[in-house]
Design a protein around this motif. Structure first.
Motif, PDB file in Angstrom:
ATOM      1  N   LEU A 231       0.846  -1.193   0.000  1.00  0.00           N
ATOM      2  CA  LEU A 231       0.000   0.000   0.000  1.00  0.00           C
ATOM      3  C   LEU A 231       0.882   1.244   0.000  1.00  0.00           C
ATOM      4  N   THR A 232       1.017   1.842  -1.161  1.00  0.00           N
ATOM      5  CA  THR A 232       1.830   3.060  -1.311  1.00  0.00           C
ATOM      6  C   THR A 232       0.968   4.125  -1.993  1.00  0.00           C
ATOM      7  N   THR A 233      -0.164   4.380  -1.393  1.00  0.00           N
ATOM      8  CA  THR A 233      -1.162   5.278  -1.983  1.00  0.00           C
ATOM      9  C   THR A 233      -0.861   6.752  -1.744  1.00  0.00           C
ATOM     10  N   GLY A 234       0.232   7.048  -1.059  1.00  0.00           N
ATOM     11  CA  GLY A 234       0.699   8.422  -0.960  1.00  0.00           C
ATOM     12  C   GLY A 234      -0.166   9.327  -0.103  1.00  0.00           C
ATOM     13  N   SER A 235      -0.178  10.595  -0.474  1.00  0.00           N
ATOM     14  CA  SER A 235      -0.892  11.599   0.303  1.00  0.00           C
ATOM     15  C   SER A 235      -1.694  12.501  -0.612  1.00  0.00           C
ATOM     16  N   SER A 236      -2.600  13.229   0.001  1.00  0.00           N
ATOM     17  CA  SER A 236      -3.412  14.217  -0.713  1.00  0.00           C
ATOM     18  C   SER A 236      -3.225  15.570  -0.043  1.00  0.00           C
ATOM     19  N   PRO A 237      -3.299  16.652  -0.795  1.00  0.00           N
ATOM     20  CA  PRO A 237      -3.207  17.973  -0.163  1.00  0.00           C
ATOM     21  C   PRO A 237      -4.404  18.221   0.745  1.00  0.00           C
ATOM     22  N   ILE A 238      -4.155  18.848   1.855  1.00  0.00           N
ATOM     23  CA  ILE A 238      -5.242  19.219   2.755  1.00  0.00           C
ATOM     24  C   ILE A 238      -6.023  20.372   2.119  1.00  0.00           C
ATOM     25  N   VAL A 239      -7.325  20.156   1.960  1.00  0.00           N
ATOM     26  CA  VAL A 239      -8.195  21.179   1.371  1.00  0.00           C
ATOM     27  C   VAL A 239      -9.290  21.505   2.392  1.00  0.00           C
ATOM     28  N   PRO A 240      -9.092  22.537   3.186  1.00  0.00           N
ATOM     29  CA  PRO A 240     -10.070  22.858   4.236  1.00  0.00           C
ATOM     30  C   PRO A 240     -11.434  23.210   3.633  1.00  0.00           C
TER      31      PRO A 240
ATOM     32  N   ASP B   5      -8.067   6.654   3.227  1.00  0.00           N
ATOM     33  CA  ASP B   5      -9.468   6.610   3.662  1.00  0.00           C
ATOM     34  C   ASP B   5     -10.162   5.297   3.302  1.00  0.00           C
ATOM     35  N   MET B   6      -9.807   4.711   2.177  1.00  0.00           N
ATOM     36  CA  MET B   6     -10.491   3.512   1.704  1.00  0.00           C
ATOM     37  C   MET B   6     -10.296   2.323   2.637  1.00  0.00           C
ATOM     38  N   TYR B   7      -9.138   2.260   3.311  1.00  0.00           N
ATOM     39  CA  TYR B   7      -8.829   1.030   4.050  1.00  0.00           C
ATOM     40  C   TYR B   7      -8.287   1.256   5.467  1.00  0.00           C
ATOM     41  N   LYS B   8      -8.172   2.501   5.918  1.00  0.00           N
ATOM     42  CA  LYS B   8      -7.480   2.761   7.180  1.00  0.00           C
ATOM     43  C   LYS B   8      -8.135   2.096   8.390  1.00  0.00           C
ATOM     44  N   ASP B   9      -9.465   1.866   8.339  1.00  0.00           N
ATOM     45  CA  ASP B   9     -10.155   1.259   9.474  1.00  0.00           C
ATOM     46  C   ASP B   9      -9.756  -0.195   9.688  1.00  0.00           C
ATOM     47  N   GLU B  10      -9.068  -0.779   8.730  1.00  0.00           N
ATOM     48  CA  GLU B  10      -8.634  -2.177   8.824  1.00  0.00           C
ATOM     49  C   GLU B  10      -7.291  -2.319   9.541  1.00  0.00           C
ATOM     50  N   PHE B  11      -6.627  -1.202   9.845  1.00  0.00           N
ATOM     51  CA  PHE B  11      -5.245  -1.252  10.312  1.00  0.00           C
ATOM     52  C   PHE B  11      -5.038  -0.453  11.589  1.00  0.00           C
ATOM     53  N   GLU B  12      -3.889  -0.707  12.206  1.00  0.00           N
ATOM     54  CA  GLU B  12      -3.409   0.176  13.263  1.00  0.00           C
ATOM     55  C   GLU B  12      -2.839   1.418  12.580  1.00  0.00           C
ATOM     56  N   THR B  13      -3.283   2.585  13.006  1.00  0.00           N
ATOM     57  CA  THR B  13      -2.879   3.825  12.345  1.00  0.00           C
ATOM     58  C   THR B  13      -2.514   4.907  13.357  1.00  0.00           C
TER      59      THR B  13
ATOM     60  N   LEU C 237      -0.773   4.542   8.111  1.00  0.00           N
ATOM     61  CA  LEU C 237      -0.605   3.171   8.573  1.00  0.00           C
ATOM     62  C   LEU C 237       0.675   3.042   9.392  1.00  0.00           C
ATOM     63  N   ILE C 238       0.564   2.447  10.561  1.00  0.00           N
ATOM     64  CA  ILE C 238       1.748   2.201  11.376  1.00  0.00           C
ATOM     65  C   ILE C 238       2.477   0.980  10.821  1.00  0.00           C
ATOM     66  N   VAL C 239       3.754   1.159  10.505  1.00  0.00           N
ATOM     67  CA  VAL C 239       4.567   0.052  10.002  1.00  0.00           C
ATOM     68  C   VAL C 239       5.697  -0.232  10.978  1.00  0.00           C
ATOM     69  N   ASP C 240       6.162  -1.502  10.982  1.00  0.00           N
ATOM     70  CA  ASP C 240       7.280  -1.848  11.846  1.00  0.00           C
ATOM     71  C   ASP C 240       8.595  -1.608  11.112  1.00  0.00           C
ATOM     72  N   LYS C 241       9.688  -2.061  11.683  1.00  0.00           N
ATOM     73  CA  LYS C 241      11.001  -1.764  11.104  1.00  0.00           C
ATOM     74  C   LYS C 241      11.270  -2.517   9.809  1.00  0.00           C
ATOM     75  N   TYR C 242      10.364  -3.466   9.454  1.00  0.00           N
ATOM     76  CA  TYR C 242      10.490  -4.184   8.178  1.00  0.00           C
ATOM     77  C   TYR C 242       9.407  -3.760   7.182  1.00  0.00           C
ATOM     78  N   MET C 243       8.654  -2.738   7.494  1.00  0.00           N
ATOM     79  CA  MET C 243       7.593  -2.182   6.648  1.00  0.00           C
ATOM     80  C   MET C 243       6.315  -3.012   6.650  1.00  0.00           C
ATOM     81  N   HIS C 244       6.159  -3.925   7.599  1.00  0.00           N
ATOM     82  CA  HIS C 244       4.909  -4.649   7.752  1.00  0.00           C
ATOM     83  C   HIS C 244       3.860  -3.746   8.391  1.00  0.00           C
TER      84      HIS C 244
ATOM     85  N   PHE D  50       2.222  -4.681   3.255  1.00  0.00           N
ATOM     86  CA  PHE D  50       3.290  -3.734   3.530  1.00  0.00           C
ATOM     87  C   PHE D  50       2.807  -2.319   3.178  1.00  0.00           C
ATOM     88  N   SER D  51       3.475  -1.327   3.755  1.00  0.00           N
ATOM     89  CA  SER D  51       3.186   0.049   3.367  1.00  0.00           C
ATOM     90  C   SER D  51       4.453   0.870   3.462  1.00  0.00           C
TER      91      SER D  51
END
Length: 445
Positions: free
Chosen positions: A109-118, A247-255, A261-268, A275-276
């Motif tokens: 999962l390398t979906t990157g970021s989006s600009p904050i648009v208030p 947003d599509m998948y964050k509820d499935e993970f520790e964030t 997404l919180i990743v460990d030292k091996y990118m899991h 991986f992310s």
């Protein structure tokens, strides 16, 4: 082994390259909703202000390059949902609107970021633009030819550089930020004040400590209304930061609280075989020894390399980041690594700091230039946790030195005695970084 990579800017590109180099016989499928990849958005302001030789060189890879390595490229394809239990992706081809499923063994999962648009009234005006991707870049570049004035909202690195770029083009420029200082998240006040003077000296209007409340499009431009003032220009550009595109998948993970997404030292991630990396993920921030969100291309590249190294088994550990960075504004270098005193205070971390200004080379030379420096350290361990420099002389690589010092938990005492060379063309008998560390030791003692 079937690997699917969702998103292909920096982290996705380096993940794909390194997986295929290590496992050329694997089936690696890349899904990207845009028609390009690997765009170095940090060059947007430079391109807009005519300081880029060839915009095509702002891409360091291409779909064809990855395809030649063996990747199955799915450009202009949007992953609409993920079935993590059954390891299936639901994908839409954006060119013909056809849907299909793709199964995988490993997912990146390398979906990157989006600009904050208030959610600000009037923000959807065509005269309010963003500064993030290739599409934004081409629009800003084209507009720069025709506009006479611009308002930039956000005085972090991107906004600060874009405002400087407009000013160097001779545009009437306004820079607005809700924080009281330019580059407030990157540097302490003494360096922010140097930048602010340069902006004013170059004709830029500063609206600091002002919150944008509305945009009003008028026939010949746009009016930006803050809680204190109104400003008018041909265009306004929003550059107030980024958020993880999860947003599509964050509820499935520790964030993290923002959805990274919180990743460990091996990118899991917290899910097996997922991986992310990059702007969708957390990084381990060495100055505070915890996970933080720091969306930088350098972090994305290193994490992408680690995905490739660890996709089969855990072999290479992430050594963390110091969030090292630099920018040049009106010919002056600003470079930093680790914590500022202000950031440490906001985190409730007790630190000690010192500031020093010293010429970078001897006064007997025909010319020399002062360097303003800050150093931040833990008062109990004396370990360095941050530092910054600014000068009309190029001190950018000194931030890399400070980064290594923070990485290796070097103390102020050790840095003060490092074996730096002396040669009058380059430095003094006591190198300016040594002088800064000596000042820290004197203060600590």
């Amino acid at each position: 082994m079937k690997v699917s990579i969702i998103g292909c800017t920096h982290a996705g590109t380096f993940s794909a390259m390194n997986i295929l180099k290590a496992h050329p016989d694997w089936e690696v499928s890349v899904f990207e909703r845009n028609d390009n990849l690997s765009f170095l958005s940090c060059g947007i302001a430079l391109w807009v202000s005519d300081r880029v030789s060839d915009p095509n060189k702002m891409f360091y890879s291409s779909p064809d390059d990855l395809a030649k390595l063996g990747a199955k490229m799915h450009m202009l394809h949007d992953v609409t949902s993920i079935d993590f239990d059954n390891k299936k992706l639901h994908v839409k081809n954006l060119e013909n609107n056809e849907d299909f499923e793709q199964d995988y063994d490993k997912l990146v999962l390398t979906t990157g970021s989006s600009p904050i648009v208030p959610n600000i009234p009037g923000i959807n005006s065509s005269r309010v633009q963003l500064c993030k991707n290739w599409t934004n870049a081409t629009e800003l570049k084209e507009n720069a030819k025709n506009i006479n004035s611009a308002i930039v909202i956000g005085a972090g690195y991107i906004g600060a550089e874009l405002a400087e770029g407009y000013a160097t083009l001779g545009k009437k420029t306004t820079l607005i930020d809700a924080l009281p200082d330019v580059l407030a998240k990157n540097f302490d006040k003494n360096m922010s004040k140097v930048a602010e003077k340069d902006y004013i000296d170059n004709g830029v209007t500063l609206g600091l400590g002002e919150k944008v409340q509305a945009f009003e499009e008028v026939e010949d431009g746009v009016i930006v209304k803050t809680d204190k003032n109104e400003y008018k220009a041909d265009v306004a550009v929003m550059s107030v930061g980024f958020r993880p595109n999860t947003d599509m998948y964050k509820d499935e993970f520790e964030t993290l609280p923002n959805g990274a997404l919180i990743v460990d030292k091996y990118m899991h991630t917290s899910k097996p075989d997922v991986f992310s990396a990059g702007d969708a993920a957390s990084v381990f921030y060495n100055p505070t020894n915890d996970n933080q969100y720091i969306p930088l291309a350098t972090n994305a590249v290193r994490q992408g390399i680690l995905v490739g190294a660890n996709i089969e088994k855990d072999t290479a550990e992430y050594i963390g980041t110091q969030s090292s960075s630099a920018v040049e504004l009106f010919g002056r270098t600003y470079a930093a690594s680790g914590l500022t005193a202000g950031h440490a205070k906001a985190l409730g971390k007790k630190v000690e700091t010192v500031s020093l200004e010293d010429n970078y080379r001897p006064e007997f030379m025909l010319s020399t230039t002062p360097v303003l420096m800050n150093l931040v350290w833990d008062p109990e361990t004396r370990v360095i946790v941050g530092g910054a420099l600014t000068s009309m002389y190029d001190v950018s690589q000194s931030a890399n030195l400070l980064s290594l010092a923070i990485q290796k938990k070097v103390t102020i005492d050790e840095l003060s005695m490092v074996d730096f060379f002396f040669q009058p063309n380059f430095d003094k008998p006591v190198n300016y970084v040594s002088a800064l560390a000596i000042a820290a030791v004197e203060k600590a003692n």
